[in-house]
Design a protein around this motif. Sequence first.
Motif, PDB file in Angstrom:
ATOM      1  N   VAL A  22       9.096  26.842  19.687  1.00 23.72           N
ATOM      2  CA  VAL A  22       8.724  27.517  20.418  1.00 23.72           C
ATOM      3  C   VAL A  22      10.703  28.029  21.059  1.00 23.72           C
ATOM      4  CG1 VAL A  22       8.152  27.312  22.732  1.00 23.72           C
ATOM      5  CG2 VAL A  22       7.374  26.397  21.223  1.00 23.72           C
ATOM      6  N   PRO A  23       9.851  29.718  21.738  1.00 30.09           N
ATOM      7  CA  PRO A  23      10.787  30.644  21.811  1.00 30.09           C
ATOM      8  C   PRO A  23      11.775  30.308  23.259  1.00 30.09           C
ATOM      9  CG  PRO A  23       8.797  31.946  21.362  1.00 30.09           C
ATOM     10  CD  PRO A  23       9.052  30.145  21.082  1.00 30.09           C
ATOM     11  N   SER A  24      10.895  29.779  24.410  1.00 32.36           N
ATOM     12  CA  SER A  24      11.673  29.837  25.297  1.00 32.36           C
ATOM     13  C   SER A  24      11.210  27.866  25.963  1.00 32.36           C
ATOM     14  CB  SER A  24      11.147  30.001  26.811  1.00 32.36           C
ATOM     15  OG  SER A  24       9.689  29.969  26.581  1.00 32.36           O
ATOM     16  N   PRO A  25      12.004  27.019  25.034  1.00 33.85           N
ATOM     17  CA  PRO A  25      11.686  25.269  25.192  1.00 33.85           C
ATOM     18  C   PRO A  25      12.558  24.933  26.265  1.00 33.85           C
ATOM     19  CG  PRO A  25      13.699  26.088  23.472  1.00 33.85           C
ATOM     20  CD  PRO A  25      13.129  27.389  23.869  1.00 33.85           C
ATOM     21  N   ALA A  26      13.266  25.035  26.934  1.00 31.42           N
ATOM     22  CA  ALA A  26      13.364  24.215  28.574  1.00 31.42           C
ATOM     23  C   ALA A  26      12.451  24.901  29.086  1.00 31.42           C
ATOM     24  CB  ALA A  26      14.523  24.892  29.133  1.00 31.42           C
ATOM     25  N   HIS A  27      12.517  26.508  29.558  1.00 33.98           N
ATOM     26  CA  HIS A  27      11.126  27.228  30.325  1.00 33.98           C
ATOM     27  C   HIS A  27      10.181  26.500  30.197  1.00 33.98           C
ATOM     28  CE1 HIS A  27       8.035  29.856  31.801  1.00 33.98           C
ATOM     29  NE2 HIS A  27       8.965  30.059  32.156  1.00 33.98           N
ATOM     30  N   ASP A  28       9.780  25.936  28.778  1.00 33.22           N
ATOM     31  CA  ASP A  28       8.269  26.059  28.511  1.00 33.22           C
ATOM     32  C   ASP A  28       8.118  24.466  29.469  1.00 33.22           C
ATOM     33  OD1 ASP A  28       7.939  29.022  28.057  1.00 33.22           O
ATOM     34  OD2 ASP A  28       6.886  27.383  26.308  1.00 33.22           O
ATOM     35  N   ALA A  29       8.693  23.448  28.559  1.00 35.93           N
ATOM     36  CA  ALA A  29       9.364  21.899  28.896  1.00 35.93           C
ATOM     37  C   ALA A  29       8.713  21.737  30.223  1.00 35.93           C
ATOM     38  CB  ALA A  29      10.599  21.688  28.589  1.00 35.93           C
ATOM     39  N   ALA A  30       9.519  22.378  31.327  1.00 36.23           N
ATOM     40  CA  ALA A  30       9.774  22.108  32.706  1.00 36.23           C
ATOM     41  C   ALA A  30       8.403  23.111  33.421  1.00 36.23           C
ATOM     42  CB  ALA A  30      10.636  23.070  33.250  1.00 36.23           C
ATOM     43  N   ALA A  31       7.485  23.864  32.524  1.00 40.67           N
ATOM     44  CA  ALA A  31       6.358  24.731  33.554  1.00 40.67           C
ATOM     45  C   ALA A  31       5.212  23.070  32.869  1.00 40.67           C
ATOM     46  CB  ALA A  31       6.096  26.006  32.668  1.00 40.67           C
ATOM     47  N   LEU A  32       5.710  23.214  31.983  1.00 35.84           N
ATOM     48  CA  LEU A  32       4.648  21.946  31.766  1.00 35.84           C
ATOM     49  C   LEU A  32       4.520  20.717  32.806  1.00 35.84           C
ATOM     50  CD1 LEU A  32       4.509  21.743  27.827  1.00 35.84           C
ATOM     51  CD2 LEU A  32       2.885  23.125  29.249  1.00 35.84           C
ATOM     52  N   ALA A  33       5.959  20.038  32.539  1.00 36.73           N
ATOM     53  CA  ALA A  33       6.076  18.745  33.576  1.00 36.73           C
ATOM     54  C   ALA A  33       5.498  20.006  35.143  1.00 36.73           C
ATOM     55  CB  ALA A  33       7.316  18.949  34.020  1.00 36.73           C
ATOM     56  N   ALA A  34       6.185  20.350  35.156  1.00 35.79           N
ATOM     57  CA  ALA A  34       4.870  21.262  36.990  1.00 35.79           C
ATOM     58  C   ALA A  34       3.681  21.069  36.509  1.00 35.79           C
ATOM     59  CB  ALA A  34       5.360  22.915  37.420  1.00 35.79           C
ATOM     60  N   ARG A  35       2.707  21.914  35.863  1.00 33.29           N
ATOM     61  CA  ARG A  35       1.676  20.944  35.832  1.00 33.29           C
ATOM     62  C   ARG A  35       0.972  20.250  36.107  1.00 33.29           C
ATOM     63  NH1 ARG A  35      -3.557  23.285  35.933  1.00 33.29           N
ATOM     64  NH2 ARG A  35      -4.710  23.105  35.115  1.00 33.29           N
ATOM     65  N   ALA A  36       1.415  18.847  35.193  1.00 31.46           N
ATOM     66  CA  ALA A  36       1.707  17.560  35.385  1.00 31.46           C
ATOM     67  C   ALA A  36       1.600  17.132  36.087  1.00 31.46           C
ATOM     68  CB  ALA A  36       2.045  16.880  34.039  1.00 31.46           C
ATOM     69  N   LEU A  37       2.577  17.460  37.032  1.00 30.72           N
ATOM     70  CA  LEU A  37       2.418  16.988  38.205  1.00 30.72           C
ATOM     71  C   LEU A  37       1.892  17.607  39.351  1.00 30.72           C
ATOM     72  CD1 LEU A  37       6.529  17.120  38.627  1.00 30.72           C
ATOM     73  CD2 LEU A  37       4.732  15.212  37.932  1.00 30.72           C
ATOM     74  N   GLY A  38       1.281  19.191  39.058  1.00 29.52           N
ATOM     75  CA  GLY A  38      -0.212  19.590  39.938  1.00 29.52           C
ATOM     76  C   GLY A  38       0.396  20.040  40.489  1.00 29.52           C
ATOM     77  N   VAL A  39       1.930  20.814  40.680  1.00 30.56           N
ATOM     78  CA  VAL A  39       2.976  21.676  41.548  1.00 30.56           C
ATOM     79  C   VAL A  39       2.931  23.247  40.595  1.00 30.56           C
ATOM     80  CG1 VAL A  39       3.427  19.870  42.567  1.00 30.56           C
ATOM     81  CG2 VAL A  39       5.139  20.959  40.542  1.00 30.56           C
ATOM     82  N   ASP A  40       3.549  24.314  41.790  1.00 32.09           N
ATOM     83  CA  ASP A  40       3.480  25.255  40.836  1.00 32.09           C
ATOM     84  C   ASP A  40       4.804  25.393  40.277  1.00 32.09           C
ATOM     85  OD1 ASP A  40       1.219  25.687  42.311  1.00 32.09           O
ATOM     86  OD2 ASP A  40       1.881  26.678  44.088  1.00 32.09           O
ATOM     87  N   ARG A  41       6.381  24.826  40.899  1.00 32.32           N
ATOM     88  CA  ARG A  41       7.505  24.818  39.956  1.00 32.32           C
ATOM     89  C   ARG A  41       8.302  23.468  40.329  1.00 32.32           C
ATOM     90  NH1 ARG A  41      10.702  29.641  42.542  1.00 32.32           N
ATOM     91  NH2 ARG A  41       8.649  31.324  41.491  1.00 32.32           N
ATOM     92  N   LEU A  42       8.894  22.966  38.916  1.00 30.56           N
ATOM     93  CA  LEU A  42       9.512  21.978  39.332  1.00 30.56           C
ATOM     94  C   LEU A  42      10.762  22.110  39.826  1.00 30.56           C
ATOM     95  CD1 LEU A  42       9.526  18.818  38.233  1.00 30.56           C
ATOM     96  CD2 LEU A  42      10.464  19.781  35.949  1.00 30.56           C
ATOM     97  N   ASP A  43      11.449  20.872  40.047  1.00 35.74           N
ATOM     98  CA  ASP A  43      12.740  21.482  41.034  1.00 35.74           C
ATOM     99  C   ASP A  43      13.256  20.103  39.822  1.00 35.74           C
ATOM    100  OD1 ASP A  43      15.200  21.478  41.654  1.00 35.74           O
ATOM    101  OD2 ASP A  43      14.591  21.108  43.864  1.00 35.74           O
TER     102      ASP A  43
END
Length: 302
Positions: A22-43
């Motif tokens: 996957v070209p952007s693994p860190a970005h995608d991992a964080a985006a998927l975590a935000a999706r699982a949490l139901g938030v727009d962005r993960l801190d």
Amino acid sequence: MRAPALRDLVRGAARVLEEAGVPSPAHDAAALAARALGVDRLDLVLPPPVPAGFAGTYAELVERRRRREPLQHIVGTTGFRHLVLAVEAGVFVPRPETESVAQVAIDEAQLLVRRGESPAVVDLCCGAGGIALSVALEVPGATVTAVDLSAEAVDLTRRNHAASGLPPIRLEQGDATASDVLADLDGAVDVVVSNPPYIPPDAVPTEPEVRDHDPDLALYGGGLDGLEVPRGVMTTAIRLLRPGGLLVMEHAEVQAAALREAAAATSALVDVRTMPDLAGRDRMVVARRRRDRGADVKDSRP
């Protein structure tokens, strides 16, 4: 045993995605975590506690991405300029390079507004609606029309428009290369902008996200060079544009010379030039409608 912290889960997911190419693994991992949490962005500096059931949900999303399903399909949205668009399987996912194409069209329309005019802008092959809706957002007073051959794309653009709260636009399902599409606008349009299908049949994309998930209708432009649809769009633009009106059309980097030649050969388009995207690659042809509409106009298709 202590449950893994959210930061640890995201780091582990990033390693899994990196191993899968996957070209952007860190970005995608964080985006998927935000999706699982139901938030727009993960801190991840001050991450929230891991809720019950998160790990299983997150693992399922990561597995989908590991199999190279597009991130945008998994999270359901993508950013385009100042918009957040819904995206879904069966409709082309808007790409960042197309934002540069939209910028050229928007700049022209804004110039007309500053002159006291109300520009008419047509987006041919609108897909999810990124260009058309960006014009509607960034050029108040513009009259925007969008067309796509795909019923799924037209429906998605309609839903994206409804969610945006923007002023009304005209939206039609139709063939952007047809001789009668938007016939009532002949000679009355200030800007025609398009991101048409343009991939040649022997240039199948190597990225699984594109090759396996974007619809062929939105990818392959027809003909041996992939330019059958772009040439048809050019012919439609010539018919729609008022004298002095602007055409802006995306293409592949290797197609720049061919489309400049096609535009010049019509005799109806002048000031033909190639412009770059944000990465400096030749990605769009820009031309003006000849001010003398009585001049000989040749169909740009062979």
